[in-house]
Design a protein around this motif. Structure first.
Motif, PDB file in Angstrom:
ATOM      1  N   VAL A   3       0.781  -1.213  -0.013  1.00 53.78           N
ATOM      2  CA  VAL A   3       0.057  -0.137   0.131  1.00 53.78           C
ATOM      3  C   VAL A   3       0.864   1.163   0.135  1.00 53.78           C
ATOM      4  CG1 VAL A   3      -1.797   1.157   1.343  1.00 53.78           C
ATOM      5  CG2 VAL A   3      -2.103  -1.128   1.074  1.00 53.78           C
ATOM      6  N   VAL A   4       1.915   1.186   0.792  1.00 51.37           N
ATOM      7  CA  VAL A   4       2.767   2.460   0.742  1.00 51.37           C
ATOM      8  C   VAL A   4       3.469   2.604  -0.580  1.00 51.37           C
ATOM      9  CG1 VAL A   4       5.046   3.256   1.707  1.00 51.37           C
ATOM     10  CG2 VAL A   4       3.340   1.999   3.268  1.00 51.37           C
ATOM     11  N   ILE A   5       3.991   1.808  -1.350  1.00 52.00           N
ATOM     12  CA  ILE A   5       4.419   1.643  -2.621  1.00 52.00           C
ATOM     13  C   ILE A   5       3.529   2.213  -3.642  1.00 52.00           C
ATOM     14  CG2 ILE A   5       5.464   0.442  -4.647  1.00 52.00           C
ATOM     15  CD1 ILE A   5       6.840  -1.175  -2.585  1.00 52.00           C
ATOM     16  N   GLN A   6       2.079   1.852  -3.447  1.00 49.95           N
ATOM     17  CA  GLN A   6       0.971   1.955  -4.310  1.00 49.95           C
ATOM     18  C   GLN A   6       0.632   3.709  -4.206  1.00 49.95           C
ATOM     19  OE1 GLN A   6      -1.854  -0.539  -3.400  1.00 49.95           O
ATOM     20  NE2 GLN A   6      -1.313  -2.078  -5.129  1.00 49.95           N
ATOM     21  N   ALA A   7       1.058   4.123  -2.703  1.00 52.70           N
ATOM     22  CA  ALA A   7       0.369   5.218  -2.534  1.00 52.70           C
ATOM     23  C   ALA A   7       1.431   6.306  -3.091  1.00 52.70           C
ATOM     24  CB  ALA A   7       0.493   5.328  -1.074  1.00 52.70           C
ATOM     25  N   CYS A   8       2.802   5.972  -2.905  1.00 55.67           N
ATOM     26  CA  CYS A   8       3.978   6.756  -3.389  1.00 55.67           C
ATOM     27  C   CYS A   8       3.727   6.885  -4.943  1.00 55.67           C
ATOM     28  CB  CYS A   8       5.275   6.195  -3.013  1.00 55.67           C
ATOM     29  SG  CYS A   8       5.624   6.393  -1.299  1.00 55.67           S
ATOM     30  N   ILE A   9       3.353   5.762  -5.664  1.00 57.32           N
ATOM     31  CA  ILE A   9       3.195   6.082  -7.074  1.00 57.32           C
ATOM     32  C   ILE A   9       2.001   6.871  -7.392  1.00 57.32           C
ATOM     33  CG2 ILE A   9       2.650   4.490  -9.196  1.00 57.32           C
ATOM     34  CD1 ILE A   9       4.281   2.267  -7.954  1.00 57.32           C
ATOM     35  N   ALA A  10       0.958   6.716  -6.707  1.00 56.94           N
ATOM     36  CA  ALA A  10      -0.064   7.409  -6.946  1.00 56.94           C
ATOM     37  C   ALA A  10       0.234   9.044  -6.744  1.00 56.94           C
ATOM     38  CB  ALA A  10      -1.193   6.889  -6.085  1.00 56.94           C
ATOM     39  N   SER A  11       0.814   9.382  -5.664  1.00 53.77           N
ATOM     40  CA  SER A  11       1.259  10.510  -5.477  1.00 53.77           C
ATOM     41  C   SER A  11       2.221  11.350  -6.578  1.00 53.77           C
ATOM     42  CB  SER A  11       2.008  10.865  -4.084  1.00 53.77           C
ATOM     43  OG  SER A  11       2.698  11.911  -3.956  1.00 53.77           O
ATOM     44  N   LEU A  12       3.113  10.368  -7.039  1.00 55.47           N
ATOM     45  CA  LEU A  12       4.137  10.713  -7.937  1.00 55.47           C
ATOM     46  C   LEU A  12       3.286  11.064  -9.325  1.00 55.47           C
ATOM     47  CD1 LEU A  12       6.907  11.224  -9.150  1.00 55.47           C
ATOM     48  CD2 LEU A  12       6.908   8.672  -9.673  1.00 55.47           C
ATOM     49  N   ILE A  13       2.194  10.166  -9.519  1.00 56.77           N
ATOM     50  CA  ILE A  13       1.383  10.374 -10.687  1.00 56.77           C
ATOM     51  C   ILE A  13       0.630  11.552 -10.661  1.00 56.77           C
ATOM     52  CG2 ILE A  13      -0.724   9.539 -12.094  1.00 56.77           C
ATOM     53  CD1 ILE A  13       0.835   6.634 -11.299  1.00 56.77           C
ATOM     54  N   ILE A  77      -6.952   6.257   1.045  1.00 55.67           N
ATOM     55  CA  ILE A  77      -8.017   5.849   0.144  1.00 55.67           C
ATOM     56  C   ILE A  77      -7.734   4.525  -0.522  1.00 55.67           C
ATOM     57  CG2 ILE A  77      -8.882   6.498  -2.060  1.00 55.67           C
ATOM     58  CD1 ILE A  77      -8.157   9.292  -1.472  1.00 55.67           C
ATOM     59  N   ILE A  78      -6.518   4.216  -0.831  1.00 56.03           N
ATOM     60  CA  ILE A  78      -6.231   2.761  -1.262  1.00 56.03           C
ATOM     61  C   ILE A  78      -6.720   1.779   0.115  1.00 56.03           C
ATOM     62  CG2 ILE A  78      -4.481   1.202  -1.622  1.00 56.03           C
ATOM     63  CD1 ILE A  78      -3.091   3.519  -3.257  1.00 56.03           C
ATOM     64  N   PHE A  79      -5.907   2.111   1.068  1.00 55.35           N
ATOM     65  CA  PHE A  79      -6.506   1.178   2.157  1.00 55.35           C
ATOM     66  C   PHE A  79      -7.683   1.082   2.473  1.00 55.35           C
ATOM     67  CE2 PHE A  79      -7.334   0.569   6.748  1.00 55.35           C
ATOM     68  CZ  PHE A  79      -6.609  -0.676   7.222  1.00 55.35           C
ATOM     69  N   LEU A  80      -8.739   2.137   2.378  1.00 55.55           N
ATOM     70  CA  LEU A  80     -10.417   1.990   2.578  1.00 55.55           C
ATOM     71  C   LEU A  80     -10.775   1.208   1.485  1.00 55.55           C
ATOM     72  CD1 LEU A  80     -11.027   5.442   4.325  1.00 55.55           C
ATOM     73  CD2 LEU A  80     -11.061   3.429   5.337  1.00 55.55           C
ATOM     74  N   LEU A  81     -10.481   1.541   0.326  1.00 56.61           N
ATOM     75  CA  LEU A  81     -11.111   0.764  -0.782  1.00 56.61           C
ATOM     76  C   LEU A  81     -10.779  -0.678  -0.906  1.00 56.61           C
ATOM     77  CD1 LEU A  81     -10.052   3.115  -3.943  1.00 56.61           C
ATOM     78  CD2 LEU A  81     -12.369   2.679  -2.976  1.00 56.61           C
ATOM     79  N   LYS A  82      -9.554  -1.201  -0.425  1.00 59.78           N
ATOM     80  CA  LYS A  82      -9.288  -2.696  -0.224  1.00 59.78           C
ATOM     81  C   LYS A  82     -10.212  -3.246   0.886  1.00 59.78           C
ATOM     82  CE  LYS A  82      -4.643  -2.774  -2.328  1.00 59.78           C
ATOM     83  NZ  LYS A  82      -3.210  -3.129  -2.042  1.00 59.78           N
ATOM     84  N   ARG A  83     -10.195  -2.262   1.743  1.00 54.53           N
ATOM     85  CA  ARG A  83     -11.061  -3.013   3.210  1.00 54.53           C
ATOM     86  C   ARG A  83     -12.344  -3.073   2.649  1.00 54.53           C
ATOM     87  NH1 ARG A  83     -11.179   0.105   8.676  1.00 54.53           N
ATOM     88  NH2 ARG A  83     -13.067   0.718   8.013  1.00 54.53           N
TER      89      ARG A  83
END
Length: 88
Positions: A3-13, A77-83
């Motif tokens: 989730v941390v890697i996905q969040a960093c990629i989303a922030s970069l995008i 947001i990613i965490f809540l969506l996955k949950r």
């Protein structure tokens, strides 16, 4: 950790899209600008007699704060969506 890697990629995008959008909008404004030469003669503005140098300077560490902040928001947001998907 995923989730941390996905969040960093989303922030970069998000940051890249914002930067390219700002540059693209400025380019389009410059490309399609047509001065109104006839209308400018009707209104005369007096120019300043002094010159000021400088501009708005954004400190580089501010980008780091926005990157981390956006990564945190994206991670939540990613965490809540996955949950919510796993509960269904």
């Amino acid at each position: 950790m995923k989730v941390v890697i996905q969040a960093c990629i989303a922030s970069l995008i998000i940051h890249v899209v914002y930067l390219m959008g700002t540059l693209g909008f400025g380019y389009l404004q410059t490309k399609f600008y047509e001065p109104n030469l006839v209308g400018q003669w009707e209104k005369v503005d007096h120019l300043q007699s002094e010159v000021g140098f400088g501009g708005v300077v954004i400190p580089p560490f501010l980008y780091a704060f926005t990157f981390v902040g956006m990564a945190i928001i994206s991670g939540v947001i990613i965490f809540l969506l996955k949950r919510s998907v796993t509960k269904e």
